[in-house]
Design a protein around this motif. Structure first.
Motif, PDB file in Angstrom:
ATOM      1  N   LYS A 187      36.179  23.533 -32.391  1.00  0.00           N
ATOM      2  CA  LYS A 187      36.064  24.358 -31.203  1.00  0.00           C
ATOM      3  C   LYS A 187      35.077  25.509 -31.440  1.00  0.00           C
ATOM      4  O   LYS A 187      35.249  26.302 -32.365  1.00  0.00           O
ATOM      5  N   GLU A 188      34.067  25.578 -30.583  1.00  0.00           N
ATOM      6  CA  GLU A 188      33.095  26.674 -30.585  1.00  0.00           C
ATOM      7  C   GLU A 188      32.573  26.970 -31.989  1.00  0.00           C
ATOM      8  O   GLU A 188      32.509  28.119 -32.424  1.00  0.00           O
ATOM      9  N   SER A 189      32.208  25.935 -32.718  1.00  0.00           N
ATOM     10  CA  SER A 189      31.634  26.108 -34.060  1.00  0.00           C
ATOM     11  C   SER A 189      30.349  25.303 -34.199  1.00  0.00           C
ATOM     12  O   SER A 189      29.987  24.901 -35.288  1.00  0.00           O
ATOM     13  N   ALA A 190      29.675  25.069 -33.098  1.00  0.00           N
ATOM     14  CA  ALA A 190      28.446  24.277 -33.130  1.00  0.00           C
ATOM     15  C   ALA A 190      27.402  24.946 -32.245  1.00  0.00           C
ATOM     16  O   ALA A 190      27.691  25.867 -31.473  1.00  0.00           O
ATOM     17  N   PHE A 191      26.158  24.457 -32.355  1.00  0.00           N
ATOM     18  CA  PHE A 191      25.036  25.025 -31.612  1.00  0.00           C
ATOM     19  C   PHE A 191      24.069  23.909 -31.237  1.00  0.00           C
ATOM     20  O   PHE A 191      24.093  22.821 -31.816  1.00  0.00           O
ATOM     21  N   LEU A 192      23.229  24.202 -30.251  1.00  0.00           N
ATOM     22  CA  LEU A 192      22.063  23.365 -29.967  1.00  0.00           C
ATOM     23  C   LEU A 192      20.823  24.207 -30.256  1.00  0.00           C
ATOM     24  O   LEU A 192      20.690  25.331 -29.769  1.00  0.00           O
ATOM     25  N   LEU A 193      19.909  23.652 -31.074  1.00  0.00           N
ATOM     26  CA  LEU A 193      18.607  24.279 -31.316  1.00  0.00           C
ATOM     27  C   LEU A 193      17.597  23.589 -30.394  1.00  0.00           C
ATOM     28  O   LEU A 193      17.379  22.383 -30.493  1.00  0.00           O
ATOM     29  N   LEU A 194      16.996  24.345 -29.473  1.00  0.00           N
ATOM     30  CA  LEU A 194      16.158  23.797 -28.406  1.00  0.00           C
ATOM     31  C   LEU A 194      14.711  24.247 -28.588  1.00  0.00           C
ATOM     32  O   LEU A 194      14.442  25.426 -28.852  1.00  0.00           O
ATOM     33  N   ARG A 195      13.764  23.306 -28.422  1.00  0.00           N
ATOM     34  CA  ARG A 195      12.318  23.613 -28.462  1.00  0.00           C
ATOM     35  C   ARG A 195      11.671  23.065 -27.194  1.00  0.00           C
ATOM     36  O   ARG A 195      11.840  21.884 -26.875  1.00  0.00           O
ATOM     37  N   PRO A 196      10.953  23.888 -26.418  1.00  0.00           N
ATOM     38  CA  PRO A 196      10.400  23.428 -25.141  1.00  0.00           C
ATOM     39  C   PRO A 196       9.217  22.488 -25.329  1.00  0.00           C
ATOM     40  O   PRO A 196       8.448  22.605 -26.280  1.00  0.00           O
ATOM     41  N   ASN A 197       9.072  21.531 -24.396  1.00  0.00           N
ATOM     42  CA  ASN A 197       7.920  20.623 -24.331  1.00  0.00           C
ATOM     43  C   ASN A 197       7.211  20.864 -23.005  1.00  0.00           C
ATOM     44  O   ASN A 197       7.846  20.880 -21.942  1.00  0.00           O
ATOM     45  N   TYR A 198       5.876  21.065 -23.079  1.00  0.00           N
ATOM     46  CA  TYR A 198       5.100  21.363 -21.881  1.00  0.00           C
ATOM     47  C   TYR A 198       4.078  20.261 -21.616  1.00  0.00           C
ATOM     48  O   TYR A 198       3.641  19.559 -22.521  1.00  0.00           O
ATOM     49  N   ARG A 199       3.702  20.153 -20.360  1.00  0.00           N
ATOM     50  CA  ARG A 199       2.619  19.239 -19.997  1.00  0.00           C
ATOM     51  C   ARG A 199       1.306  19.766 -20.553  1.00  0.00           C
ATOM     52  O   ARG A 199       1.050  20.962 -20.535  1.00  0.00           O
ATOM     53  N   THR A 200       0.482  18.837 -21.058  1.00  0.00           N
ATOM     54  CA  THR A 200      -0.800  19.231 -21.639  1.00  0.00           C
ATOM     55  C   THR A 200      -1.746  19.678 -20.535  1.00  0.00           C
ATOM     56  O   THR A 200      -1.667  19.231 -19.389  1.00  0.00           O
ATOM     57  N   GLY A 201      -2.674  20.589 -20.914  1.00  0.00           N
ATOM     58  CA  GLY A 201      -3.684  21.055 -19.977  1.00  0.00           C
ATOM     59  C   GLY A 201      -3.205  22.139 -19.040  1.00  0.00           C
ATOM     60  O   GLY A 201      -3.911  22.511 -18.114  1.00  0.00           O
ATOM     61  N   LYS A 202      -1.969  22.669 -19.212  1.00  0.00           N
ATOM     62  CA  LYS A 202      -1.432  23.699 -18.342  1.00  0.00           C
ATOM     63  C   LYS A 202      -1.526  25.066 -19.029  1.00  0.00           C
ATOM     64  O   LYS A 202      -1.386  25.176 -20.242  1.00  0.00           O
ATOM     65  N   LEU A 203      -1.770  26.112 -18.210  1.00  0.00           N
ATOM     66  CA  LEU A 203      -1.761  27.472 -18.751  1.00  0.00           C
ATOM     67  C   LEU A 203      -0.331  27.892 -19.064  1.00  0.00           C
ATOM     68  O   LEU A 203       0.583  27.642 -18.275  1.00  0.00           O
ATOM     69  N   LEU A 204      -0.146  28.555 -20.214  1.00  0.00           N
ATOM     70  CA  LEU A 204       1.189  28.976 -20.644  1.00  0.00           C
ATOM     71  C   LEU A 204       1.175  30.475 -20.939  1.00  0.00           C
ATOM     72  O   LEU A 204       1.785  30.935 -21.909  1.00  0.00           O
ATOM     73  N   ASP A 205       0.492  31.255 -20.069  1.00  0.00           N
ATOM     74  CA  ASP A 205       0.296  32.662 -20.355  1.00  0.00           C
ATOM     75  C   ASP A 205       1.350  33.572 -19.745  1.00  0.00           C
ATOM     76  O   ASP A 205       1.233  34.791 -19.821  1.00  0.00           O
ATOM     77  N   SER A 206       2.380  33.030 -19.132  1.00  0.00           N
ATOM     78  CA  SER A 206       3.449  33.844 -18.560  1.00  0.00           C
ATOM     79  C   SER A 206       4.720  33.012 -18.512  1.00  0.00           C
ATOM     80  O   SER A 206       4.666  31.770 -18.562  1.00  0.00           O
ATOM     81  N   PRO A 207       5.898  33.684 -18.408  1.00  0.00           N
ATOM     82  CA  PRO A 207       7.154  32.911 -18.295  1.00  0.00           C
ATOM     83  C   PRO A 207       7.154  31.984 -17.099  1.00  0.00           C
ATOM     84  O   PRO A 207       7.646  30.863 -17.174  1.00  0.00           O
ATOM     85  N   GLN A 208       6.567  32.450 -15.959  1.00  0.00           N
ATOM     86  CA  GLN A 208       6.544  31.575 -14.780  1.00  0.00           C
ATOM     87  C   GLN A 208       5.672  30.353 -15.016  1.00  0.00           C
ATOM     88  O   GLN A 208       6.027  29.236 -14.634  1.00  0.00           O
ATOM     89  N   ALA A 209       4.502  30.557 -15.666  1.00  0.00           N
ATOM     90  CA  ALA A 209       3.619  29.417 -15.945  1.00  0.00           C
ATOM     91  C   ALA A 209       4.273  28.445 -16.915  1.00  0.00           C
ATOM     92  O   ALA A 209       4.170  27.235 -16.762  1.00  0.00           O
TER      93      ALA A 209
END
Length: 871
Positions: A187-209
Motif C-alpha cells: 500500500k502506497e509504497s510505489a511510484f511511477l517515473l514518467l518521461r514525456p514524449n513529444y512530436r518531432t519538429g514542434k517548438l517546446l519553448d513554453s509549458p503550453q507548447a
C-alpha cells in the motif's frame, strides 16, 4: 594535609573534565560518522533512482527513431529484447509506453490497440474519468506487471498530476507514493517515473507548447522495496524511514526499515532528497552496532585513568618540586637555542608543556601580528587558536604531556586582527636532561595558497568526473538509439575495415545473407560473398578503399539457390584524417520494385496498343453513326421539299389557288425548320468532336479563387436548374486559390451538373445536387465532389461511362461525349483525376474530381498524351 586535599579535589575535577571531554569527542566522532552515513545513503538512493531515467531515455529515443504514428507493439518488443532490464536497471519492475488519448478518440484508440497484437485490450480506470486519458499501451516484462496494461493513469489524481507536470516541464517526473495495481499488497509504497514524449519538429519553448506537442509518456513502475533491495544502505548500523512531501508540505511515509525507532543515545538525523520534481525526507537513527563499530573508549574509563595518573603524580610531587629549578634552567637553555631560528621564514614557537609561549620568532610576529613581548608568557591557545579548535589544541597538549608522537597536520590559526590563515604545523618535543618532556617547539608554515590550489584542483577533478560520466551516458544512449534505428531499417548496412574484415552489420544485412552476428563479426568479406561474387565486387571494393564512393546495381543469387535478387549497393569510404580506414556498405533490395516495374511496363505497352486500336474503332464508328442520323434526316426532308416544289410547279401551270400557295408555304416552313435542326445537330456533333481533340493552347491560365468559379457556373445555370424540381446545395471552403485554368474548371463543373440534371432524375422529379469543394489533407490539391440522390448508374455500366459515344439516351439526343470530355479536361488540361464515388445515402451518383492547386507547366503539357496524339 590541606595542600593534599586541594590537590585531590583538583585531581577529581580533572578526572571529571577528562570524562566530559572524552564524551564530547566521542559524540563529535559519532555525529561525523552519522552525517557521513546519511550523505552516502541519500546519495545511493538518489543514484539508484536516477539510473532508471536512462532506460526511459533509450525508450523515448526508440519511439522518436521509428516515428510516433508507426511505433507498434513489435517495435516495443524489439526494444525490450535489446535491453536486459534485470541487470541494467536492478529494482525496476519494467518499462512501458503511455499514450495520450483525447476523450472523443477513446474508441478508435482501443480498436487500434486490439489490432496491434492485443485482441483482448480494454480500458481500465481507478476512478471514472470522462476527460482526456493517459493509457498504458505497452509494458515489459508482463510477468511483473499483470493487470496494468490498459490502465488510464489519469483516472487517479496523483498519477494525473505527475503526468501533467512531466509534460509541461519537459523533465522526468516522479509521482507521490501510490499503490500499483500489479502489487496491491504494497500500500502506497510505489511510484511511477514518467518521461514525456513529444512530436518531432514542434517548438517546446513554453509549458503550453510542450503540452500541445506531447503525444505520450515513457514510464517505469517502481516498488520501493525492490528498488532498495540490493543497495548497500548500512542496514546493520542504522535504521531509517522515507517520507514524501506533497505540494502542501504534508509528509506521507512510504518506507521504513524493520525495527525503525530512535536509539537510546538520541543519535538521529534527517536529510532532504530532491528527485524528479518531488522531495523526500530521509530520517535516520543509529543502532547499537553503529556505536560498536566506532570502538570508542568509555569516558568513565578515561576519567579513571586520569585520576590514577594524577594521583601518581601527586605522590611524586616532592620529586617534581625538587627538580623544578633544574627544569627551569633546562627550559631557559632550550629557549636560548631557539634563537638560531629567529631568521626563519616559518613561524617557530616555543612553548611549555602547559601551552605557555616561551619563544616567538620574527616570522611568527609577521604571520600572526603579535610582537614577541605580547606573545611570550601567554597561552598559545588564547593567542592564535580559533574558538572552534580549542578542543583540538587541548587534545594536542594532552598527547604532548603523555609523550605521544604528534604527526604534522594542517589546520587553521587566527591573527591578531581576527582573520584566519591555513597553516601546516609540525611539533617537536623538548626534553630535559632526564629525558622528560618539558615543552615543545612548533614550526608553522603558511599554506593558504597551496590549500586554495588543492581545493580548486579537487573541484576540477569532481567536475571532470561528472562531465565524463554524463558524456559516457550520452554516448551510450546515442549508440543504443543508433543501433535500434539501423536494425529497424529495411536496407542493409554493414562496415568493413581496411582489411575487409567485418566490424558491424544490421539485422537486415544478417537476414539477407542468412548468418548470425557471431559468425559474421571478424569475418573476411570474401568468405561471406563467395569467390565468384567477391571477384565481381573487387573493383568496387578497391576503389572504395582508395576513397571513391561506389554505387552499382547487382543481381545476386538467393542463398537457397531459388531465384535472383536485385539490389542497389553503395560503398562509402570511411576517411579519417585523409586516410581510408574502411568502407560502409548500404544495400537496398529492389527485387520487388524491379519485377513490378517490368510487369507494369509490359502491361502499359499492351494497354497502349489496345487503347489505340479501340480509340480508332470507336472514333470511326462514332463519327459514322452520330453523323448518319442527322444528315440522313436532313436529306429526307430536302427530298420531300423537292417533291413539294415539283407539285407547286405543276399547280402553277394548271393555275394557282390560294390554298395551294398556303399549303406549299407551310410545307416549306416545316421542312426548312426540320432541315436546319438536323444540320445544327450535325454541327454540334462536329463541335464536340473538335473539343475532344483540343488541347489547352486556347485556355487562359491565371490565379483565381475556386469557389467564385463554382458560384458563377451555378448562376449561369440558374434558369435551367429552376425549370425542374431539383435543388443545388453548396459546401465550399472559402478562399481556395488555384494557379490553373478557370474556364476549364467551370466547363468541368457545368458538364457534371448538366449530366446530373439530364440523367439522374425523371421528368418533374425532385432531388438534390450537392457540390462540395475542400482542400485535400496532406496534399497540395483540392477535391471537387458533385453528388446527386437520383437514379444512379447501373453497376454493369459504371466502367463504360468514360468511353466516347457511350450513352443510354441516344434516341433522346445524347451523344455519349460529355463525361469523356470531362475526363480529358481533368486529366490532360488540369493535371488531376476524376473517379466515381459511392454516395453516403446509398443511391444516386457521385463524381470526385481531384485538381492540383498548380496546373502542369507547358513543359509537362508537351509530354502529355494529348500532345502526343496530335503530333
Amino acid at each position: 594535609m590541606g595542600i593534599n586535599a586541594v590537590l585531590l579535589a583538583i585531581i577529581l575535577a580533572l578526572a571529571l573534565l577528562g570524562t566530559e571531554i572524552t564524551r564530547r569527542i566521542n559524540d563529535t566522532e559519532a555525529r561525523a560518522r552519522m552525517d557521513e552515513i546519511t550523505t552516502r545513503v541519500a546519495r545511493r538512493i538518489a543514484e539508484r533512482m536516477n539510473l532508471y531515467q536512462y532506460g526511459l531515455r533509450g525508450l523515448s529515443a526508440s519511439i522518436q527513431a521509428v516515428g510516433f504514428d508507426r511505433f507498434s507493439r513489435e517495435h516495443f518488443a524489439r526494444y525490450s529484447r535489446a535491453r536486459n532490464i534485470e541487470s541494467e536497471f536492478p529494482g525496476a519492475r519494467g518499462f512501458g509506453v503511455i499514450r495520450r488519448v483525447p476523450a472523443e478518440e477513446t474508441a478508435s484508440f482501443i480498436a487500434a490497440a486490439r489490432s496491434d497484437g492485443r485482441p483482448a485490450f480494454t480500458l481500465r480506470e481507478i476512478e471514472p474519468n470522462p476527460a482526456e486519458r493517459w493509457v498504458i499501451q505497452y509494458i515489459d516484462p508482463e510477468s511483473n506487471n499483470l493487470g496494468s496494461e490498459g490502465l488510464d493513469i489519469a483516472s487517479e489524481p496523483n498519477r494525473r498530476e505527475a503526468a501533467e507536470n512531466a509534460v509541461e516541464s519537459g523533465e522526468p517526473t516522479l509521482t507521490q507514493p501510490i499503490t500499483l495495481v500489479q502489487a496491491g499488497g504494497k500500500k502506497e509504497s510505489a511510484f511511477l517515473l514518467l518521461r514525456p514524449n513529444y512530436r518531432t519538429g514542434k517548438l517546446l519553448d513554453s509549458p503550453q507548447a510542450r503540452r500541445a506537442a506531447a503525444f505520450g509518456l515513457s514510464f517505469s513502475p517502481l516498488l520501493i522495496d525492490e528498488v532498495l533491495a540490493k543497495v548497500d544502505l548500512y542496514a546493520q548500523e542504522i535504521s531509517f524511514s522515507l517520507d514524501s512531501l506533497n505540494k502542501d508540505g504534508a509528509a506521507k511515509r512510504f518506507y521504513q526499515t524493520p525495527g525503525f525507532a530512535p536509539s537510546s543515545s538520541n543519535m538521529s538525523t534527517t536529510r532532504p532528497i530532491r528527485l524528479f520534481g518531488v522531495e523526500w525526507v530521509l530520517s535516520m537513527h543509529a543502532t547499537p552496532a553503529f556505536f560498536e563499530r566506532l570502538n570508542h573508549v568509555a569516558p568513565k574509563m578515561v576519567g579513571l585513568l586520569i585520576a590514577l595518573a594524577l594521583t601518581g603524580a601527586l605522590l611524586s610531587a616532592n620529586l617534581f618540586l625538587l627538580a623544578r629549578k633544574r627544569r627551569a634552567q633546562l627550559l631557559g637553555s632550550q629557549i636560548k637555542l631557539a634563537a638560531i631560528v629567529e631568521s626563519s621564514n616559518d613561524a617557530i614557537i616555543g612553548k611549555s608543556i602547559e601551552g605557555i609561549v616561551s619563544s616567538w620568532n620574527r616570522a611568527a610576529e609577521e604571520m600572526f601580528g603579535y610582537p614577541a613581548a605580547e606573545a611570550i608568557g601567554h597561552s598559545i591557545a588564547s593567542l592564535i587558536v580559533p574558538d572552534s579548535l580549542q578542543e583540538d589544541e587541548k587534545a594536542i597538549l594532552a598527547k604532548l604531556q603523555r609523550g605521544e608522537k604528534i604527526a604534522n597536520f594542517i589546520t587553521r590559526r587566527k591573527r591578531k586582527n581576527g582573520s584566519e590563515v591555513e597553516v601546516s604545523v609540525s611539533i617537536s618535543p623538548i626534553f630535559d636532561s632526564n629525558g622528560q618532556i618539558v615543552g615543545a617547539s612548533k614550526t608553522v608554515h603558511d599554506v593558504t595558497e597551496q590549500q586554495l590550489a588543492a581545493r580548486h584542483i579537487n573541484d576540477l577533478n569532481t567536475t571532470l568526473e561528472q562531465r565524463v560520466a554524463e558524456r559516457t551516458a550520452q554516448l551510450e544512449e546515442a549508440r543504443s538509439a543508433l543501433h535500434t534505428v539501423l536494425d529497424a531499417m529495411p536496407s542493409m548496412v554493414a562496415y568493413w575495415d581496411r582489411n575487409c574484415i567485418n566490424r558491424f552489420a544490421n539485422r537486415a544485412y544478417l537476414e539477407w545473407f542468412g548468418v548470425s552476428p557471431r559468425d559474421l563479426y571478424g569475418t573476411h568479406i570474401r568468405k561471406l560473398l563467395g569467390d565468384s561474387l567477391y571477384e565481381r565486387n573487387m573493383p568496387y571494393i578497391s576503389r572504395a578503399l582508395q576513397g571513391e564512393v561506389q554505387t552499382f546495381e547487382r543481381d545476386i543469387p538467393r542463398p537457397d539457390g531459388k531465384g535472383i535478387r536485385h539490389s542497389i549497393a553503395h560503398y562509402l569510404p570511411n576517411v579519417v584524417e585523409q586516410s581510408v580506414e574502411g568502407f560502409y556498405v548500404i544495400v537496398h533490395d529492389v527485387t520487388e520494385l524491379i519485377d513490378s516495374r517490368n510487369q507494369l511496363q509490359q502491361a502499359r505497352e499492351q494497354q497502349l496498343r489496345m487503347d489505340r486500336l479501340a480509340s480508332l474503332g470507336l472514333m470511326v464508328a462514332g463519327v459514322a453513326h452520330e453523323l448518319n442520323t442527322p444528315l440522313g434526316a436532313a436529306m429526307l426532308t430536302l427530298d420531300r421539299l423537292s417533291e413539294a416544289l415539283a407539285q407547286f410547279k405543276t399547280a402553277m401551270e394548271a393555275g394557282l389557288r390560294k390554298s395551294d400557295v398556303q399549303r406549299l408555304s407551310t410545307e416549306f416552313d416545316d421542312g426548312l425548320a426540320m432541315t436546319s435542326r438536323y444540320l445544327s445537330r450535325g454541327a454540334e456533333i462536329i463541335r464536340q468532336f473538335k473539343q475532344v481533340a483540343s488541347d489547352r493552347a486556347g485556355a487562359e491560365r491565371r490565379v483565381f479563387v475556386a469557389n467564385e468559379v463554382v458560384r458563377d457556373v451555378i448562376h449561369l445555370m440558374d434558369s435551367q436548374i429552376r425549370n425542374g424540381a431539383v435543388k443545388v446545395a453548396l459546401d465550399l471552403q472559402a478562399d481556395i486559390e488555384l494557379d490553373s485554368y478557370p474556364g476549364v474548371v467551370g466547363q468541368v463543373l457545368q458538364n457534371l451538373v448538366q449530366n446530373a440534371l439530364v440523367h439522374a432524375f425523371n421528368t418533374d422529379a425532385s432531388g438534390v445536387i450537392k457540390i462540395s469543394m475542400h482542400t485535400t489533407p496532406a496534399s497540395d490539391s483540392i477535391t471537387l465532389t458533385v453528388t446527386d440522390d437520383g437514379k444512379g448508374i447501373p453497376e454493369p455500366l459504371r466502367e463504360r461511362i468514360w468511353d466516347p459515344f457511350f450513352t443510354t439516351r441516344r434516341g433522346e439526343g445524347g451523344t455519349g461525349l460529355g463525361l469523356h470530355i470531362v475526363q480529358r479536361m481533368v486529366t490532360e488540361l488540369l493535371g488531376g483525376a476524376i473517379a466515381q464515388g459511392r454516395p453516403q445515402q446509398g443511391h444516386g451518383c457521385e463524381f470526385v474530381v481531384t485538381i492540383p492547386k498548380h496546373a502542369p507547366l507547358a513543359s509537362e503539357e508537351a509530354a502529355s498524351p494529348t500532345t502526343a496524339n496530335h503530333t
